[in-house]
Design an enzyme around this catalytic site. Structure first.
Site, PDB file in Angstrom:
ATOM      1  N   SER A   1       0.820  -1.226   0.000  1.00 49.34           N
ATOM      2  CA  SER A   1       0.000   0.000   0.000  1.00 49.34           C
ATOM      3  C   SER A   1       0.850   1.270   0.000  1.00 49.34           C
ATOM      4  O   SER A   1       1.802   1.407   0.767  1.00 49.34           O
ATOM      5  CB  SER A   1      -0.923   0.013   1.220  1.00 49.34           C
ATOM      6  OG  SER A   1      -1.610   1.253   1.253  1.00 49.34           O
TER       7      SER A   1
ATOM      8  N   SER B 261      -0.685   4.162   0.595  1.00 49.92           N
ATOM      9  CA  SER B 261      -1.475   5.147   1.350  1.00 49.92           C
ATOM     10  C   SER B 261      -0.689   5.812   2.480  1.00 49.92           C
ATOM     11  O   SER B 261      -0.812   7.035   2.673  1.00 49.92           O
ATOM     12  CB  SER B 261      -2.755   4.502   1.890  1.00 49.92           C
ATOM     13  OG  SER B 261      -3.593   4.177   0.810  1.00 49.92           O
TER      14      SER B 261
ATOM     15  N   LYS C  20     -13.591  -3.870   1.648  1.00 49.43           N
ATOM     16  CA  LYS C  20     -14.462  -2.726   1.353  1.00 49.43           C
ATOM     17  C   LYS C  20     -15.932  -3.010   1.679  1.00 49.43           C
ATOM     18  O   LYS C  20     -16.664  -2.117   2.103  1.00 49.43           O
ATOM     19  CB  LYS C  20     -14.311  -2.303  -0.112  1.00 49.43           C
ATOM     20  CG  LYS C  20     -12.958  -1.645  -0.409  1.00 49.43           C
ATOM     21  CD  LYS C  20     -12.860  -1.152  -1.840  1.00 49.43           C
ATOM     22  CE  LYS C  20     -11.500  -0.529  -2.096  1.00 49.43           C
ATOM     23  NZ  LYS C  20     -11.358   0.008  -3.458  1.00 49.43           N
TER      24      LYS C  20
ATOM     25  N   ASP D 248     -13.423   6.408  -4.752  1.00 50.41           N
ATOM     26  CA  ASP D 248     -12.722   5.908  -5.953  1.00 50.41           C
ATOM     27  C   ASP D 248     -13.221   6.598  -7.227  1.00 50.41           C
ATOM     28  O   ASP D 248     -12.433   7.000  -8.076  1.00 50.41           O
ATOM     29  CB  ASP D 248     -12.896   4.389  -6.092  1.00 50.41           C
ATOM     30  CG  ASP D 248     -11.996   3.621  -5.123  1.00 50.41           C
ATOM     31  OD1 ASP D 248     -10.986   4.185  -4.676  1.00 50.41           O
ATOM     32  OD2 ASP D 248     -12.326   2.467  -4.822  1.00 50.41           O
TER      33      ASP D 248
ATOM     34  N   TYR E 223      -2.322   0.613 -11.248  1.00 50.65           N
ATOM     35  CA  TYR E 223      -1.230   1.598 -11.271  1.00 50.65           C
ATOM     36  C   TYR E 223       0.094   0.918 -10.928  1.00 50.65           C
ATOM     37  O   TYR E 223       0.133  -0.158 -10.323  1.00 50.65           O
ATOM     38  CB  TYR E 223      -1.515   2.744 -10.295  1.00 50.65           C
ATOM     39  CG  TYR E 223      -1.734   2.302  -8.873  1.00 50.65           C
ATOM     40  CD1 TYR E 223      -3.018   2.029  -8.417  1.00 50.65           C
ATOM     41  CD2 TYR E 223      -0.665   2.125  -8.003  1.00 50.65           C
ATOM     42  CE1 TYR E 223      -3.229   1.603  -7.127  1.00 50.65           C
ATOM     43  CE2 TYR E 223      -0.875   1.698  -6.703  1.00 50.65           C
ATOM     44  CZ  TYR E 223      -2.158   1.431  -6.278  1.00 50.65           C
ATOM     45  OH  TYR E 223      -2.366   0.984  -5.002  1.00 50.65           O
TER      46      TYR E 223
HETATM   47  P1  NDP Z   1     -13.337  -6.480  -9.023  1.00 47.94           P
HETATM   48  O1  NDP Z   1     -12.772  -7.806  -8.625  1.00 47.94           O
HETATM   49  O2  NDP Z   1     -14.440  -5.897  -8.234  1.00 47.94           O
HETATM   50  O3  NDP Z   1     -13.862  -6.590 -10.549  1.00 47.94           O
HETATM   51  C1  NDP Z   1     -13.090  -7.216 -11.523  1.00 47.94           C
HETATM   52  C2  NDP Z   1     -13.671  -6.958 -12.904  1.00 47.94           C
HETATM   53  O4  NDP Z   1     -12.687  -7.367 -13.864  1.00 47.94           O
HETATM   54  C3  NDP Z   1     -14.939  -7.723 -13.222  1.00 47.94           C
HETATM   55  O5  NDP Z   1     -15.765  -6.924 -14.039  1.00 47.94           O
HETATM   56  C4  NDP Z   1     -14.411  -8.940 -14.003  1.00 47.94           C
HETATM   57  O6  NDP Z   1     -15.345  -9.443 -14.946  1.00 47.94           O
HETATM   58  C5  NDP Z   1     -13.292  -8.286 -14.775  1.00 47.94           C
HETATM   59  N1  NDP Z   1     -12.218  -9.191 -15.217  1.00 47.94           N
HETATM   60  C6  NDP Z   1     -11.302  -9.829 -14.449  1.00 47.94           C
HETATM   61  N2  NDP Z   1     -10.422 -10.514 -15.225  1.00 47.94           N
HETATM   62  C7  NDP Z   1     -10.797 -10.289 -16.515  1.00 47.94           C
HETATM   63  C8  NDP Z   1     -10.296 -10.722 -17.769  1.00 47.94           C
HETATM   64  N3  NDP Z   1      -9.216 -11.503 -17.865  1.00 47.94           N
HETATM   65  N4  NDP Z   1     -10.926 -10.299 -18.881  1.00 47.94           N
HETATM   66  C9  NDP Z   1     -12.018  -9.485 -18.800  1.00 47.94           C
HETATM   67  N5  NDP Z   1     -12.541  -9.048 -17.640  1.00 47.94           N
HETATM   68  C10 NDP Z   1     -11.941  -9.452 -16.507  1.00 47.94           C
HETATM   69  O7  NDP Z   1     -12.073  -5.499  -9.119  1.00 47.94           O
HETATM   70  P2  NDP Z   1     -12.057  -3.933  -8.792  1.00 47.94           P
HETATM   71  O8  NDP Z   1     -13.198  -3.292  -9.493  1.00 47.94           O
HETATM   72  O9  NDP Z   1     -11.878  -3.731  -7.347  1.00 47.94           O
HETATM   73  O10 NDP Z   1     -10.656  -3.471  -9.482  1.00 47.94           O
HETATM   74  C11 NDP Z   1     -10.577  -3.331 -10.886  1.00 47.94           C
HETATM   75  C12 NDP Z   1      -9.270  -2.631 -11.253  1.00 47.94           C
HETATM   76  O11 NDP Z   1      -9.260  -1.301 -10.748  1.00 47.94           O
HETATM   77  C13 NDP Z   1      -8.011  -3.297 -10.672  1.00 47.94           C
HETATM   78  O12 NDP Z   1      -6.968  -3.246 -11.629  1.00 47.94           O
HETATM   79  C14 NDP Z   1      -7.658  -2.416  -9.485  1.00 47.94           C
HETATM   80  O13 NDP Z   1      -6.265  -2.442  -9.190  1.00 47.94           O
HETATM   81  C15 NDP Z   1      -8.066  -1.051 -10.044  1.00 47.94           C
HETATM   82  N6  NDP Z   1      -8.338  -0.072  -8.981  1.00 47.94           N
HETATM   83  C16 NDP Z   1      -7.565   1.063  -8.969  1.00 47.94           C
HETATM   84  C17 NDP Z   1      -7.749   2.019  -7.993  1.00 47.94           C
HETATM   85  C18 NDP Z   1      -6.876   3.235  -7.995  1.00 47.94           C
HETATM   86  O14 NDP Z   1      -6.931   4.020  -7.033  1.00 47.94           O
HETATM   87  N7  NDP Z   1      -6.104   3.477  -9.042  1.00 47.94           N
HETATM   88  C19 NDP Z   1      -8.786   1.872  -6.945  1.00 47.94           C
HETATM   89  C20 NDP Z   1      -9.582   0.659  -7.080  1.00 47.94           C
HETATM   90  C21 NDP Z   1      -9.330  -0.272  -8.066  1.00 47.94           C
HETATM   91  P3  NDP Z   1     -16.476 -10.524 -14.502  1.00 47.94           P
HETATM   92  O15 NDP Z   1     -17.533  -9.753 -13.781  1.00 47.94           O
HETATM   93  O16 NDP Z   1     -16.965 -11.075 -15.777  1.00 47.94           O
HETATM   94  O17 NDP Z   1     -15.779 -11.532 -13.631  1.00 47.94           O
END
Ligand code: NDP
Length: 273
Positions: A15, A17, A66, A102, A217
């Site tokens: 992290s 943070s 979360k 977010d 990131y």
């Molecule tokens: P979740 O686990 O809640 O959601 C994951 C999503 O990714 C789902 O829609 C899933 O689809 C999809 N997915 C996973 N693998 C694949 C793949 N190989 N091909 C296509 N779709 C895929 O994750 P989060 O929403 O928490 O995080 C998503 C991204 O955002 C991460 O990279 C995280 O690091 C980033 N993030 C960045 C933040 C920042 O401050 N910069 C803050 C929060 C998140 P399905 O529903 O079909 O399984």
């Protein structure tokens, strides 16, 4: 007296943070101490109770807690309600206030830092998980011409689109439905990049002058950003600015003063190569 804050997650070693909030505290002259807590799975409430009993004022929450933090809270902002998840909490007597910054952090990074207004633009959001959910209303508040949400599991994309439909033009679809569609800004809000994978999006989705934004990131040129670069996209960004901006929102909520994010973003930026 020094006020205490912390980020909780599991794992938590990675992290950024503590670095971000300590820098914000120094820059704004706020007397805070900010630590990290590796929470045991299933014990969020007990860990938060202990931090609070020891004088903690607030917490940031990262995966996988979360939803637990949302359940633990007594008062929830509309953003936290929509996401069903909290990424920041504040202790106020016996109340626990929950927020989710977010989405606003992402919009602020794109509109303010990258100077790419969403208003009137065609926006593609890949993924329908927690981060996409958090971005939904902040995106629609910017009045894009259209927001399209594509997800592997269509039901989740359709559910998000139906939640957003009273707030603007939004549709949900599969990746196959994107054939022949083009966009001004494409956000990768899937977690595919965390495993070095590429979501099944085709390289023709980018309009001339498009921005490709990777929410993950610190990973350099992810498969998604490489796809965009190979398709001729010149404007690439990752989620370091989103990370800094959501932290600044939480800091302002806790402390009443909004820190400037530029120095932190510069310190944490990993070149996109
Ligand atoms: P979740 O686990 O809640 O959601 C994951 C999503 O990714 C789902 O829609 C899933 O689809 C999809 N997915 C996973 N693998 C694949 C793949 N190989 N091909 C296509 N779709 C895929 O994750 P989060 O929403 O928490 O995080 C998503 C991204 O955002 C991460 O990279 C995280 O690091 C980033 N993030 C960045 C933040 C920042 O401050 N910069 C803050 C929060 C998140 P399905 O529903 O079909 O399984």
């Amino acid at each position: 007296m020094t006020d205490r804050y912390a980020v909780i997650g599991n794992p938590i070693q990675h992290s950024k943070s503590p670095l971000i909030h300590t820098a914000f505290g120094s820059a704004t002259g706020q007397d805070i101490e900010y630590g990290k807590i590796e929470g045991a799975i299933g014990e969020f409430a007990a860990t938060a109770d202990a931090f609070r009993a020891a004088g903690g004022k607030g917490m940031n929450i990262t995966a996988p807690f979360k939803l637990d933090a949302f359940a633990y809270s007594t008062d929830r902002s509309p953003a936290a309600e929509l996401a069903g998840a909290a990424n920041a909490i504040k202790f106020d007597g016996d109340r626990v206030c929950a927020e989710n910054f977010d989405g606003v952090g992402l919009v602020r990074d794109v509109v303010h830092n990258l100077k790419r207004p969403l208003r009137g633009k065609r926006i593609l959001l890949l993924g329908a998980g927690g981060a996409a959910r958090g971005a939904l209303l902040p995106f629609l508040a910017e009045r894009p011409a259209e927001l399209v949400i594509a997800n592997r599991s269509l039901d989740k994309a359709l559910m998000l689109a139906s939640i957003g439909s009273e707030h603007g033009a939004v549709t949900g679809c599969t990746y196959q439905d994107l054939i022949a569609q083009k966009f001004d800004i494409v956000f990768n809000a899937t977690s595919a990049s965390l495993r070095g994978e590429l979501p099944p999006v085709h390289a023709m989705v980018f309009l001339p002058g498009a921005l490709a934004y990777e929410l993950a990131y610190g990973k350099g040129l992810t498969p998604f950003l490489r796809l965009a670069q190979n398709a001729g996209v010149a404007h690439l960004a990752d989620g370091v600015g989103m990370l800094a901006e959501q932290a600044a929102e939480a800091f302002a909520w806790w402390r009443g003063v909004r820190p400037d994010t530029r120095e932190v973003i510069n310190r944490l930026t990993v070149p996109l190569v």
